[in-house]
Design a protein around this motif. Structure first.
Motif, PDB file in Angstrom:
ATOM      1  N   PHE A 105       7.158  45.664  52.365  1.00 35.28           N
ATOM      2  CA  PHE A 105       5.950  46.451  51.998  1.00 35.28           C
ATOM      3  C   PHE A 105       4.618  46.158  52.621  1.00 35.28           C
ATOM      4  CE2 PHE A 105       2.448  45.559  48.795  1.00 35.28           C
ATOM      5  CZ  PHE A 105       2.221  47.214  48.345  1.00 35.28           C
ATOM      6  N   LEU A 106       4.593  45.023  53.129  1.00 32.99           N
ATOM      7  CA  LEU A 106       3.474  44.349  53.806  1.00 32.99           C
ATOM      8  C   LEU A 106       3.237  45.065  55.395  1.00 32.99           C
ATOM      9  CD1 LEU A 106       3.435  40.616  53.274  1.00 32.99           C
ATOM     10  CD2 LEU A 106       1.614  42.155  52.356  1.00 32.99           C
ATOM     11  N   TYR A 133      -3.115  49.863  55.873  1.00 33.63           N
ATOM     12  CA  TYR A 133      -4.131  50.186  54.919  1.00 33.63           C
ATOM     13  C   TYR A 133      -5.655  49.378  55.533  1.00 33.63           C
ATOM     14  CZ  TYR A 133      -6.822  50.981  50.813  1.00 33.63           C
ATOM     15  OH  TYR A 133      -7.612  51.374  49.852  1.00 33.63           O
ATOM     16  N   TRP A 134      -5.208  47.953  55.640  1.00 35.84           N
ATOM     17  CA  TRP A 134      -6.405  47.174  56.039  1.00 35.84           C
ATOM     18  C   TRP A 134      -6.948  47.381  57.242  1.00 35.84           C
ATOM     19  CZ3 TRP A 134      -5.319  42.862  59.772  1.00 35.84           C
ATOM     20  CH2 TRP A 134      -6.462  41.994  59.765  1.00 35.84           C
ATOM     21  N   ILE A 162     -12.498  52.350  60.168  1.00 36.61           N
ATOM     22  CA  ILE A 162     -13.422  53.354  59.661  1.00 36.61           C
ATOM     23  C   ILE A 162     -14.939  52.619  59.350  1.00 36.61           C
ATOM     24  CG2 ILE A 162     -13.782  54.765  57.368  1.00 36.61           C
ATOM     25  CD1 ILE A 162     -10.841  55.319  57.174  1.00 36.61           C
ATOM     26  N   GLU A 163     -14.681  51.281  58.877  1.00 40.90           N
ATOM     27  CA  GLU A 163     -16.077  50.848  58.505  1.00 40.90           C
ATOM     28  C   GLU A 163     -16.727  50.522  59.985  1.00 40.90           C
ATOM     29  OE1 GLU A 163     -17.797  49.901  55.871  1.00 40.90           O
ATOM     30  OE2 GLU A 163     -16.184  51.254  54.797  1.00 40.90           O
TER      31      GLU A 163
END
Length: 57
Positions: free
Chosen positions: A26-27, A34-35, A41-42
């Motif tokens: 999952f990680l 996602y992280w 993006i930021e």
């Protein structure tokens, strides 16, 4: 063969091992991408804002 307490210990070991395996999957497949995607993006938004601020000076 196994006594009952050894059997319970073996089942607990398999349960913990399986939970750890699926947590790692999952990680690696969801949380870390996602992280990283959010950070990129930021980062690009900040660079774009810095360029606009420099251009508007």
């Amino acid at each position: 063969m196994f006594e009952f307490d050894q059997y319970l210990g073996f089942l607990a070991f398999l349960t913990i091992l399986t939970i750890g395996f699926w947590l790692m999957i999952f990680l690696l497949t969801f949380v870390i991408p996602y992280w990283l995607g959010g950070n990129l993006i930021e980062f690009f938004k900040e660079r774009r804002e810095a360029k606009r601020a420099k251009r508007n000076e």
